[in-house]
Design an enzyme around this catalytic site. Structure first.
Site, PDB file in Angstrom:
ATOM      1  N   HIS A  70      -2.137  -1.417 -10.818  1.00 40.05           N
ATOM      2  CA  HIS A  70      -2.890  -0.724  -9.902  1.00 40.05           C
ATOM      3  C   HIS A  70      -4.141  -1.928  -9.922  1.00 40.05           C
ATOM      4  O   HIS A  70      -4.948  -2.324 -10.815  1.00 40.05           O
ATOM      5  CB  HIS A  70      -3.274   0.565 -10.128  1.00 40.05           C
ATOM      6  CG  HIS A  70      -3.923   1.346  -9.061  1.00 40.05           C
ATOM      7  ND1 HIS A  70      -5.224   1.108  -9.036  1.00 40.05           N
ATOM      8  CD2 HIS A  70      -3.524   1.978  -8.002  1.00 40.05           C
ATOM      9  CE1 HIS A  70      -5.634   1.604  -7.873  1.00 40.05           C
ATOM     10  NE2 HIS A  70      -4.544   2.321  -7.226  1.00 40.05           N
ATOM     11  N   ASP A  90       2.959   5.847  -7.391  1.00 32.81           N
ATOM     12  CA  ASP A  90       3.977   5.667  -6.493  1.00 32.81           C
ATOM     13  C   ASP A  90       5.373   5.813  -7.331  1.00 32.81           C
ATOM     14  O   ASP A  90       6.430   6.338  -6.773  1.00 32.81           O
ATOM     15  CB  ASP A  90       4.219   4.440  -5.847  1.00 32.81           C
ATOM     16  CG  ASP A  90       3.199   4.269  -4.893  1.00 32.81           C
ATOM     17  OD1 ASP A  90       2.815   5.070  -4.045  1.00 32.81           O
ATOM     18  OD2 ASP A  90       2.540   3.148  -4.681  1.00 32.81           O
ATOM     19  N   HIS A  97       0.822  -1.019   0.087  1.00 34.58           N
ATOM     20  CA  HIS A  97      -0.036   0.008   0.158  1.00 34.58           C
ATOM     21  C   HIS A  97       0.762   1.236   0.004  1.00 34.58           C
ATOM     22  O   HIS A  97       1.524   1.388  -1.000  1.00 34.58           O
ATOM     23  CB  HIS A  97      -0.918  -0.051   1.311  1.00 34.58           C
ATOM     24  CG  HIS A  97      -1.825   1.091   1.091  1.00 34.58           C
ATOM     25  ND1 HIS A  97      -2.254   1.599   0.125  1.00 34.58           N
ATOM     26  CD2 HIS A  97      -2.925   1.247   2.204  1.00 34.58           C
ATOM     27  CE1 HIS A  97      -3.280   2.429   0.401  1.00 34.58           C
ATOM     28  NE2 HIS A  97      -3.699   2.266   1.632  1.00 34.58           N
TER      29      HIS A  97
END
Length: 371
Positions: free
Chosen positions: A256, A308, A217
């Site tokens: 994702h 990210d 996460h």
């Protein structure tokens, strides 16, 4: 049943805070518009109160945040000073949030107005906790908040005790905006589960921070920089990543659960990373990222980057240490978590899903002598 592992594709509730269909929207506003035109302060207000603030509302909101930031009790900073320097910063954030609850006069009040007051205080005070812990590890004293006019600017001031660069402030603002909310992700769902038991907002946020700590996460952004640096530079990057893919190594920063065709946050951040790389002399790292992104897109199963991937580079170009990457996610996401907790409290039913049992059939008791 295996197809639904991790609750993939399962609708677990309703929300008016955020939508992912047709792109990422906060309270109806596309994140591209918000990241292009808004400040994080405006977005936090939007998430908590349901609409963008007027000039007067924004000024009053920022005044309350500044007052709250200056009201972190000395006892909390003293406790932070006693923590071992080896403690992960996410653990410090979790502890810091719990400590803040002990000095919050509204902690046991789950009414909407009290929860909004607590949410505002967390917005202002968690950056103080983060920066104080960071400076204490460097044998520097924590810095008193400075009324620069925005949460992003004040955060950079708290970390470095110098007037923040406007380009850096804007980059931090955009990062905080894009990380502020993301529907029923693991940490947000955790917060809502805790809130559904009629626990308090601080407890829900502590639980959310614990969920965000995991490398699948929030912790993924820290692993991204490790991947980029391990590749060895733009000349070696293609060979490195093709070898990693051949060995079926998971490349952090790509793929994702929801955005199969690409994460809109990553798309927005990419040109900002290119600009900051040029300004800070980090073109080689940005070129390395471009090579790896191209190879991932050409792979048999094309996997686009998620948020990210660029955010790790963005923080690196801002000169921030890796241990702060996921805690910065906390500082941003507390707005979204709080909005969801308040929404859950307003129309609550305890969240209690069912499980599909896969164990042994019913068995008869056998005395210990017969086992």
């Amino acid at each position: 049943m295996a197809d639904n592992l991790g609750l993939e594709g399962i609708v677990a509730g309703e929300t008016a805070v955020c939508a992912l269909e047709g792109g990422l929207h906060y309270r109806g506003y596309g994140i591209e518009d918000l990241a292009l035109h808004a400040s994080y302060d405006e977005v936090a207000y939007l998430l908590l109160y349901g609409d963008l603030p007027t000039r007067t509302e924004l000024g009053e909101f920022q005044a309350r945040l500044f007052a709250a930031a200056g009201d972190v009790h000395a006892e909390i900073l003293a406790i932070l000073k006693q923590l071992p320097r080896t403690v992960p910063m996410m653990d410090v954030m979790r502890t810091g949030c719990s400590l803040l609850a002990h000095w919050d006069s509204d902690v046991a009040d789950n009414g909407r107005e009290a929860s909004l007051r607590k949410a505002e205080r967390l917005l202002a005070q968690l950056p103080v906790v983060l920066a104080a812990a960071h400076r204490l590890r460097q044998d520097k004293e924590p810095v008193a908040p400075h009324q620069w006019g925005s949460l992003a600017a004040n955060l950079l001031w708290l970390l470095e005790r110098q007037e923040p660069n406007e380009e850096f402030v804007r980059a931090m603002d955009v990062s905080l905006i894009l990380y502020a909310e993301h529907e029923f992700n693991a940490s947000t769902f955790t917060a809502r589960v805790v809130a559904s038991t009629l626990s308090d907002l601080h407890s829900a946020v502590v639980a959310a921070i614990s969920a965000l700590k995991g490398p699948l996460h929030g912790g993924a952004n820290e692993r991204v920089l490790e991947v980029l640096q391990a590749a060895g530079g733009p000349e070696q990057a293609e060979a490195w990543i093709r070898d990693a893919l051949a060995r079926k190594v998971k490349i952090m920063g790509f793929g994702h659960r929801v955005y199969k065709a690409g994460d809109p946050r990553a798309v927005f951040l990419k040109p900002l990373c290119v600009k900051l790389a040029e300004q800070t002399g980090n073109q080689a790292l940005e070129q390395t990222a471009a090579v790896m992104e191209r190879v991932m897109s050409e792979a048999k199963k094309s996997v686009p980057p998620n948020a990210d991937w660029p955010s790790a580079r963005l923080y690196y170009y801002l000169g921030l240490p890796v241990e702060l990457y996921t805690p910065l996610f906390v500082v941003s996401r507390v707005a979204g978590w709080s909005a969801h907790v308040i929404e859950q409290q307003a129309n609550n039913r305890i969240i209690r899903p069912m499980a599909h049992y896969t164990g042994l059939p019913p068995r008869s008791w056998r005395p210990i002598a017969e086992r």
